[in-house]
Design an enzyme around this catalytic site. Structure first.
Site, PDB file in Angstrom:
ATOM      1  N   ASN A 109      -6.056 -12.683   9.045  1.00 29.01           N
ATOM      2  CA  ASN A 109      -4.877 -11.963   9.521  1.00 29.01           C
ATOM      3  C   ASN A 109      -5.257 -11.239  10.811  1.00 29.01           C
ATOM      4  OD1 ASN A 109      -2.690 -10.317   9.945  1.00 29.01           O
ATOM      5  ND2 ASN A 109      -2.732  -9.336   7.925  1.00 29.01           N
TER       6      ASN A 109
ATOM      7  N   LYS B 193      -8.400  -9.083   9.779  1.00 28.49           N
ATOM      8  CA  LYS B 193      -8.735  -8.871   8.368  1.00 28.49           C
ATOM      9  C   LYS B 193      -8.998 -10.236   7.762  1.00 28.49           C
ATOM     10  CE  LYS B 193      -5.759  -4.886   7.813  1.00 28.49           C
ATOM     11  NZ  LYS B 193      -4.331  -4.672   7.599  1.00 28.49           N
TER      12      LYS B 193
ATOM     13  N   ARG C 195      -2.088 -15.758   8.625  1.00 27.65           N
ATOM     14  CA  ARG C 195      -0.797 -15.080   8.592  1.00 27.65           C
ATOM     15  C   ARG C 195      -0.184 -15.182   9.993  1.00 27.65           C
ATOM     16  NH1 ARG C 195       0.533  -8.742   8.717  1.00 27.65           N
ATOM     17  NH2 ARG C 195       2.771  -8.954   8.468  1.00 27.65           N
TER      18      ARG C 195
ATOM     19  N   HIS D 103       7.483  -9.484   6.267  1.00 22.77           N
ATOM     20  CA  HIS D 103       6.771  -9.182   5.005  1.00 22.77           C
ATOM     21  C   HIS D 103       7.125 -10.193   3.918  1.00 22.77           C
ATOM     22  CE1 HIS D 103       6.770  -4.660   6.245  1.00 22.77           C
ATOM     23  NE2 HIS D 103       5.614  -5.206   6.585  1.00 22.77           N
TER      24      HIS D 103
ATOM     25  N   HIS E  67       8.674  -3.119   0.025  1.00 25.42           N
ATOM     26  CA  HIS E  67       7.325  -3.155   0.610  1.00 25.42           C
ATOM     27  C   HIS E  67       7.197  -1.937   1.518  1.00 25.42           C
ATOM     28  CE1 HIS E  67       3.659  -5.084   2.322  1.00 25.42           C
ATOM     29  NE2 HIS E  67       3.967  -4.213   3.272  1.00 25.42           N
TER      30      HIS E  67
ATOM     31  N   ASN F 258       2.420   0.450   6.250  1.00 23.74           N
ATOM     32  CA  ASN F 258       2.568   0.902   7.637  1.00 23.74           C
ATOM     33  C   ASN F 258       3.933   0.522   8.164  1.00 23.74           C
ATOM     34  OD1 ASN F 258       0.322   2.324   8.494  1.00 23.74           O
ATOM     35  ND2 ASN F 258      -0.895   0.451   8.547  1.00 23.74           N
TER      36      ASN F 258
ATOM     37  N   ARG G 282       7.925   3.787  13.295  1.00 29.93           N
ATOM     38  CA  ARG G 282       9.142   3.108  13.756  1.00 29.93           C
ATOM     39  C   ARG G 282      10.378   3.765  13.175  1.00 29.93           C
ATOM     40  NH1 ARG G 282       7.355  -2.756  12.011  1.00 29.93           N
ATOM     41  NH2 ARG G 282       5.198  -2.126  12.105  1.00 29.93           N
TER      42      ARG G 282
ATOM     43  N   ARG H 129      -0.888   9.987   3.462  1.00 30.28           N
ATOM     44  CA  ARG H 129      -2.016  10.762   2.922  1.00 30.28           C
ATOM     45  C   ARG H 129      -2.139  12.112   3.612  1.00 30.28           C
ATOM     46  NH1 ARG H 129      -5.452   5.313   3.033  1.00 30.28           N
ATOM     47  NH2 ARG H 129      -4.112   5.167   4.846  1.00 30.28           N
TER      48      ARG H 129
ATOM     49  N   GLY I 191       0.985   0.172   0.624  1.00 32.29           N
ATOM     50  CA  GLY I 191       0.192   1.404   0.492  1.00 32.29           C
ATOM     51  C   GLY I 191       0.976   2.584  -0.054  1.00 32.29           C
TER      52      GLY I 191
ATOM     53  N   GLU J 172       2.684   1.625  -3.716  1.00 33.21           N
ATOM     54  CA  GLU J 172       1.716   1.557  -4.818  1.00 33.21           C
ATOM     55  C   GLU J 172       1.121   2.923  -5.166  1.00 33.21           C
ATOM     56  OE1 GLU J 172      -1.203  -1.372  -3.511  1.00 33.21           O
ATOM     57  OE2 GLU J 172       0.447  -2.688  -2.934  1.00 33.21           O
ATOM     58  N   ASN J 173       1.049   3.808  -4.164  1.00 37.71           N
ATOM     59  CA  ASN J 173       0.253   5.037  -4.345  1.00 37.71           C
ATOM     60  C   ASN J 173       1.009   6.357  -4.338  1.00 37.71           C
ATOM     61  OD1 ASN J 173      -2.563   3.977  -4.338  1.00 37.71           O
ATOM     62  ND2 ASN J 173      -1.893   3.146  -2.373  1.00 37.71           N
TER      63      ASN J 173
ATOM     64  N   GLU K  54      -0.987 -10.424  -0.275  1.00 30.74           N
ATOM     65  CA  GLU K  54      -0.487 -11.469   0.622  1.00 30.74           C
ATOM     66  C   GLU K  54      -1.553 -12.531   0.857  1.00 30.74           C
ATOM     67  OE1 GLU K  54       0.543  -7.991   2.944  1.00 30.74           O
ATOM     68  OE2 GLU K  54       2.138  -9.181   3.846  1.00 30.74           O
TER      69      GLU K  54
HETATM   70  P1  AMP Z   1      -0.418  -0.756   4.065  1.00 30.18           P
HETATM   71  O1  AMP Z   1       0.208  -1.141   5.384  1.00 30.18           O
HETATM   72  O2  AMP Z   1       0.239  -1.410   2.895  1.00 30.18           O
HETATM   73  O3  AMP Z   1      -1.912  -0.863   4.052  1.00 30.18           O
HETATM   74  O4  AMP Z   1      -0.094   0.827   3.862  1.00 30.18           O
HETATM   75  C1  AMP Z   1      -0.678   1.798   4.678  1.00 30.18           C
HETATM   76  C2  AMP Z   1       0.038   3.134   4.483  1.00 30.18           C
HETATM   77  O5  AMP Z   1       0.147   3.424   3.091  1.00 30.18           O
HETATM   78  C3  AMP Z   1      -0.746   4.292   5.079  1.00 30.18           C
HETATM   79  O6  AMP Z   1      -0.350   4.533   6.408  1.00 30.18           O
HETATM   80  C4  AMP Z   1      -0.319   5.453   4.179  1.00 30.18           C
HETATM   81  O7  AMP Z   1       0.868   6.026   4.657  1.00 30.18           O
HETATM   82  C5  AMP Z   1      -0.024   4.816   2.857  1.00 30.18           C
HETATM   83  N1  AMP Z   1      -1.121   4.959   1.869  1.00 30.18           N
HETATM   84  C6  AMP Z   1      -2.139   4.115   1.647  1.00 30.18           C
HETATM   85  N2  AMP Z   1      -2.931   4.565   0.642  1.00 30.18           N
HETATM   86  C7  AMP Z   1      -2.385   5.728   0.225  1.00 30.18           C
HETATM   87  C8  AMP Z   1      -2.717   6.680  -0.795  1.00 30.18           C
HETATM   88  N3  AMP Z   1      -3.777   6.525  -1.598  1.00 30.18           N
HETATM   89  N4  AMP Z   1      -1.930   7.762  -0.935  1.00 30.18           N
HETATM   90  C9  AMP Z   1      -0.845   7.931  -0.142  1.00 30.18           C
HETATM   91  N5  AMP Z   1      -0.469   7.069   0.826  1.00 30.18           N
HETATM   92  C10 AMP Z   1      -1.225   5.977   1.012  1.00 30.18           C
END
Ligand code: AMP
Length: 398
Positions: free
Chosen positions: A7, A14, A86, A175, A203, A206, A236, A280, A325, A328-329, A379
């Site tokens: 990717n 990645k 990707r 996505h 989804h 970022n 965005r 975070r 991110g 899920e979190n 993915e």
């Molecule tokens: P991704 O593009 O799916 O890797 O998501 C990245 C985004 O998910 C980051 O910019 C954070 O805003 C959020 N994120 C990722 N891990 C965590 C976590 N453990 N707790 C809170 N937000 C998170």
């Protein structure tokens, strides 16, 4: 059979190496800050590495990855039978993943005008891997492919039709690999055929997008011609009145690159909170800092509005799925975007919602007609699976 998934972003690569069809992850890692003074190479496999070195371009980054695989996981380059890439924009040309040939490369080049920030980097990954893995089957998996089933009522903008006919200006959606992966996973969990599921997939990473899936196929999605439309994202804006852009141009005399910079890089969570684009950093300030609180509330409000509208579009919904991110979190986002929706048959289990962080699980109450799931996206595995299948089906299997 070993399948490498690549990717390539603007300044990053990645990668994940899988053994297929067992779906075993052999190694993974990334090259970040390509072209900057110091780049970062991370590798996790038989050995664990983190190196700070200068990597001038994607080609050098790919060679570093290949050499590290040779030192640790494979005896020769030919062991990697397939490389899955990707690719962000496949325009109207690609409904599913395809084996890359000159014609496919030409089409991806043709779609650069629709994704100038993504497709050129995806192409450098493809061209680099053709040189490094000349005997491997190269496969392109498109973010847009899953959304080629959008009907015209949901994918056209209400601008003169000729703009679609002449320039293909319409909603494409992104996505797709992630939306498809989590929907198929929930079909499995719920014991439904993949074309039996009606779901709303969120989804939230970022970039953020939400999709209405009808009978297993994408029916509507929030990202548009570009990944700028729809939900509020890290930097965005998502949806806004096009009049705002006219105001920027006519009244504030901003030029096009300034407007693009504002909407793509300075808006969203970062723009409102004036603190960060990353959840975070924002979460500890929720209910403490006024603008951070507003940014998170706006993020959840926009998401809730989309969920409500997709409930109306689909009529019957089996599941709402959170991934990425944030999805899920961050239980707070799931709670705030689903509260007070009992009328729609949506009842979140607050305890389960708090427990399920960074892992798969169901977070709805038994009484909820609509099931709610957290499904970590994968993915890369989906791309590895497509690559494997294309190789097997085309008789390249050795
Ligand atoms: P991704 O593009 O799916 O890797 O998501 C990245 C985004 O998910 C980051 O910019 C954070 O805003 C959020 N994120 C990722 N891990 C965590 C976590 N453990 N707790 C809170 N937000 C998170």
């Amino acid at each position: 059979m070993k399948i490498l998934v690549i990717n390539c972003g603007s300044s990053s690569i990645k990668f994940k190496l899988f053994e297929m069809p067992e779906e075993t992850l052999i190694s993974y890692g990334s090259v970040e800050k390509i072209g900057e003074e110091i780049s970062i190479f991370k590798y996790i496999g038989k050995t664990k590495l983190e190196k700070k070195i200068k990597i001038d371009n994607h080609q050098i980054g790919l060679e570093l990855i290949a050499n590290t695989l040779l030192e640790n996981e494979i005896k020769n380059i030919e062991e990697i039978k397939g490389v899955g890439h990707r690719v962000v924009h496949g325009g109207e040309g690609f409904e599913k993943s395809v084996i890359i040939d000159e014609n496919v490369i030409k089409k991806i080049e043709d779609y650069i005008f629709l994704a100038p920030l993504h497709n050129p980097h995806n192409l450098s990954g493809i061209k680099g891997c053709i040189k490094i893995f000349p005997k491997s089957t190269q496969v392109a998996a498109f973010d847009t492919a899953f959304h080629t089933t959008l009907p015209k009522v949901s994918n056209l903008y209400a601008i003169p039709y000729s703009f679609y006919e002449k320039y293909k200006i319409r909603k494409y959606g992104f996505h797709g690999t992630s939306h498809r992966y989590v929907a198929r996973r929930v079909s499995e969990i719920m014991g439904k055929g993949k074309y039996e599921l009606n779901a709303i997939t969120c989804h939230l990473g970022n970039g953020c997008s939400i999709t209405a899936i009808k009978n297993g196929k994408s029916f509507d999605t929030s990202m548009g011609l570009t990944p700028l439309e729809g939900l509020i994202m890290g930097t965005r804006s998502g949806d806004l009145d096009p009049g705002v852009i006219l105001y920027f141009l006519e009244r504030l005399n901003l030029d096009i690159s300034e407007v693009s910079e504002i909407l793509n890089k300075k808006s969203g969570l970062l723009g409102i909170s004036e603190v960060s684009n990353d959840f975070r950093n924002l979460l500890p300030l929720y209910n403490k800092d006024e603008k951070v609180t507003l940014a998170i509330d706006m993020f959840c409000y926009r998401l809730k509005k989309y969920i409500g509208s997709y409930m109306a579009v689909l009529g019957k919904v089996d599941a709402i799925i959170f991934t990425g991110g944030i999805g899920e979190n961050v239980p707070l986002v799931r709670e705030k975007s689903l509260n007070d929706m009992e009328l729609f048959g949506i009842v979140l289990d607050l305890e389960k919602n708090k427990e399920i962080v960074g892992k798969e699980g169901e977070i709805s109450k038994d009484s909820s007609q609509v099931k709610i799931f957290v499904i970590p996206t994968n993915e890369e595995l989906r791309i590895a699976f497509d690559t494997y299948q294309l190789i097997v089906n085309s008789g390249f299997n050795q």
